[in-house]
Motif scaffolding. Structure first.
Motif, short mmCIF file in Angstrom:
data_model
loop_
_atom_site.label_atom_id
_atom_site.label_comp_id
_atom_site.label_asym_id
_atom_site.label_seq_id
_atom_site.Cartn_x
_atom_site.Cartn_y
_atom_site.Cartn_z
N LEU A 1 0.98 -1.34 0.11
CA LEU A 1 -0.08 0.00 0.01
C LEU A 1 0.85 1.30 0.01
N CYS A 2 1.92 1.26 1.03
CA CYS A 2 2.96 2.34 0.81
C CYS A 2 3.69 2.64 -0.50
N GLY A 3 4.09 1.34 -0.97
CA GLY A 3 4.69 1.70 -2.24
C GLY A 3 3.65 2.17 -3.33
N THR A 4 2.53 1.37 -3.40
CA THR A 4 1.38 2.14 -4.45
C THR A 4 1.21 3.40 -4.39
N LEU A 5 0.91 3.95 -3.10
CA LEU A 5 0.52 5.48 -2.95
C LEU A 5 1.96 6.13 -3.24
N ALA A 6 3.32 5.72 -2.89
CA ALA A 6 4.33 6.65 -3.25
C ALA A 6 4.66 6.46 -4.76
N LEU A 7 4.76 5.56 -5.41
CA LEU A 7 4.72 5.17 -7.02
C LEU A 7 3.53 6.08 -7.64
N GLY A 8 2.31 6.03 -6.95
CA GLY A 8 1.14 6.68 -7.45
C GLY A 8 1.45 8.36 -7.42
N LEU A 9 2.18 8.70 -6.35
CA LEU A 9 2.47 10.11 -6.39
C LEU A 9 3.47 10.66 -7.17
N ILE A 10 4.65 9.76 -7.17
CA ILE A 10 5.62 9.70 -8.11
C ILE A 10 5.29 9.98 -9.62
N GLY A 11 4.45 8.94 -10.15
CA GLY A 11 3.95 8.77 -11.32
C GLY A 11 3.10 10.05 -11.67
N GLY A 12 2.21 10.44 -10.58
CA GLY A 12 1.24 11.73 -10.91
C GLY A 12 2.01 12.84 -11.06
N TRP A 13 3.19 13.16 -10.26
CA TRP A 13 3.98 14.27 -10.56
C TRP A 13 4.72 14.25 -11.88
N LEU A 14 5.25 13.09 -12.20
CA LEU A 14 5.71 12.94 -13.69
C LEU A 14 4.65 13.28 -14.63
N MET A 15 3.62 12.67 -14.44
CA MET A 15 2.49 12.84 -15.37
C MET A 15 2.14 14.14 -15.71
N SER A 16 1.87 14.82 -14.44
CA SER A 16 1.40 16.14 -14.47
C SER A 16 2.63 17.07 -15.01
N ARG A 17 3.86 16.78 -14.94
CA ARG A 17 4.91 17.79 -15.41
C ARG A 17 4.96 17.59 -16.83
N ALA A 18 4.78 16.21 -17.13
CA ALA A 18 4.57 16.19 -18.69
C ALA A 18 3.58 16.72 -19.55
N ILE A 19 2.33 16.55 -18.88
CA ILE A 19 1.33 17.00 -19.57
C ILE A 19 1.14 18.86 -19.09
N GLY A 20 1.75 19.14 -18.08
CA GLY A 20 1.67 20.59 -17.73
C GLY A 20 2.79 21.50 -18.81
N LYS A 21 3.74 20.85 -19.28
CA LYS A 21 4.53 21.31 -20.06
C LYS A 21 3.83 21.48 -21.51
#
Length: 470
Positions: free
Chosen positions: A164-184
């Motif tokens: 559960l911790c790994g899923t949330l951590a990876l979700g946050l990191i993935g969300g940040w990366l996806m947000s950064r890519a889409i945000g650009k």
């Protein structure tokens, strides 16, 4: 962090991570029930049954019969090892295969250690036991091995926490990366939109050639912008042609009216009213010529067809010339016209354009203030930028007028009865655009303060690169 939380892509990724974690939790819950809860309940029921049966034998047939039953039970082959303790009323241990047990009986089923030693090695066991005190004071403990169930419980709990911790951590990191890519990609679209909004119709959305959703959106927006630019250019060409075509007939009209005025002045039979009408017609014709000339110049400046003649300029001398030009009018009306600028103050500017911009601002201020007022002209640097300001203590501008005050022919309510065509601030805005400068309107309390903010380094011809702040 606030911007990240506002990102739709990040929130979607975080929501997906939470939903995935909930799904994993449900699966782990099902596995926990299957591997821990269900078998533990079966062992509990079996221990309760065995404790009841042996206790019944103890009460009916005595301690010896109970001991025989416990011995048979211990040697009987079973999936789970059987444990027991039988203690006589006087405290003597009659039979036991548990290494230790609680000093006092408990009311409920209890899990205790049941380690065994085989060939000198300790084997870990845990047993769930029922501890009973018999009617004659003896003590009966009956249990079964549950070490495998407890091992599964520890494994499932640890795995669930890590997963559960790994899923949330990876979700946050993935969300940040996806947000950064889409945000650009979104920022590129927004930047192009702002560039177009500020007057540069040549702005286009960058297309990467990946043919993804953003590329298709960019292609569509670029086609739209190209169409808008072509239509705008067509309107601009028509406007320029109309202005040019009308300028010549207006000049001829003014010339003929002047000839007519001269002829009427020499005709003794002509009445005063006719001569006055001709004079007023000449004034109006010349006013139209000035309006068309101003419109043509604004159009050229905004369209980039009038290149700025940038040169090193003594800003203080420029302002002194502007103030000197308007000083007689200010003295006539009792207006204090003050200049606050200290040398050395030089900048790379188009001298003629900036002179016209400051003249328009000063002329606008003098028109709107009553006699006996005060108008200040200031110049200085702030963070490397050159600031030129004209402030007055007149009626100022209403907040609703600030958004449109630089539009051609726009007249604020406070300008009612004030001579002018509403092109002065439009010209200032066009000149500011050529220099990459900003116009800042502020409340002078009372009155209005208009500041031109020129960047420290002249950026060249960048239409709308800095825009107009209103």
């Amino acid at each position: 962090m606030t911007r990240l939380l506002r990102s739709l892509s990040f929130r979607l990724a975080l929501t997906y991570a939470v939903l995935f974690s909930l799904s994993v939790a449900v699966l782990f819950g099902a596995g926990y029930w299957w591997r821990v809860t269900r078998p533990m309940a079966e062992v509990r029921a079996r221990v309760e049954t065995e404790a009841g049966e042996i206790g019944a034998i103890y009460r009916k047939s005595g301690m010896a019969a109970a001991q025989d039953a416990l011995d048979r039970r211990a040697h009987r082959s079973a999936a789970r090892a059987a444990f027991h303790v039988l203690v006589a009323p006087d405290g003597e241990i009659v039979s036991a295969n548990l290494p230790s047990w609680p000093p006092k009986p408990g009311r409920d089923l209890t899990v205790i250690e049941a380690d065994r030693f085989v060939d000198g090695f300790e084997i870990d066991h845990s047993a769930i036991v029922r501890d009973r005190t018999m009617p004659d004071g003896g003590r009966l403990i009956v249990g079964r091995d549950v070490q495998d169930i407890l091992d599964d419980e520890d494994l499932l709990r640890t795995g669930a926490i890590w997963l559960l911790c790994g899923t949330l951590a990876l979700g946050l990191i993935g969300g940040w990366l996806m947000s950064r890519a889409i945000g650009k990609r979104i920022d590129m679209v927004a930047s192009t939109a702002l560039q177009v909004m500020e007057g540069d119709l040549s702005g286009r959305v960058q297309v990467r050639g990946t043919n993804d959703d953003f590329d298709r959106l960019g292609v569509t927006l670029n086609l739209m912008l190209s169409r808008i630019e072509s239509l705008f250019e067509a309107v601009r060409r028509v406007s320029d042609n109309v202005a040019h075509e009308l300028r010549t007939p207006l000049a001829r009209l003014a010339g003929k009216l002047e000839v007519l005025e001269h002829d009427l002045g020499e005709d003794p039979d002509c009445n005063f009213g006719a001569r006055r009408a001709v004079s007023e017609a000449i004034v109006e014709a010349n006013r139209l010529r000035q309006i068309f000339a101003a419109l043509i110049r604004i159009s050229r400046l905004e369209g980039g067809r009038a290149a700025a003649q940038i040169q090193r300029t003594d800003v203080v001398q420029l302002l002194e010339d502007v103030v000197e030009f308007y000083q007689p009018e200010a003295e006539r009306r009792g207006i204090d016209l003050l200049l606050d600028a200290r040398r050395p103050l030089v900048a790379d500017l188009d001298l003629d354009l900036v002179f016209q911009a400051m003249s328009n601002l000063l002329d606008n201020a003098l028109k709107h203030v009553p006699d006996g007022s005060r108008v200040d002209v200031r110049a200085g640097r702030q963070g490397g930028d050159l600031l030129l300001a004209v402030s007055d203590d007149g009626p100022g501008l209403a907040p609703a007028d600030l958004a449109r005050v630089t539009e051609p022919f726009y007249r604020a309510e406070s300008s009612a009865g004030v001579p002018g065509e509403g092109l002065g601030l439009s010209m200032v805005a066009a000149i500011a655009q050529v220099h990459g400068a900003r116009i800042v309107f502020a409340d002078n309390r009372p009155g209005l303060s208009v500041t031109l903010e020129f960047p420290g380094q002249f950026p060249g011809r960048l239409p709308g690169s800095q825009g107009i702040q209103r």
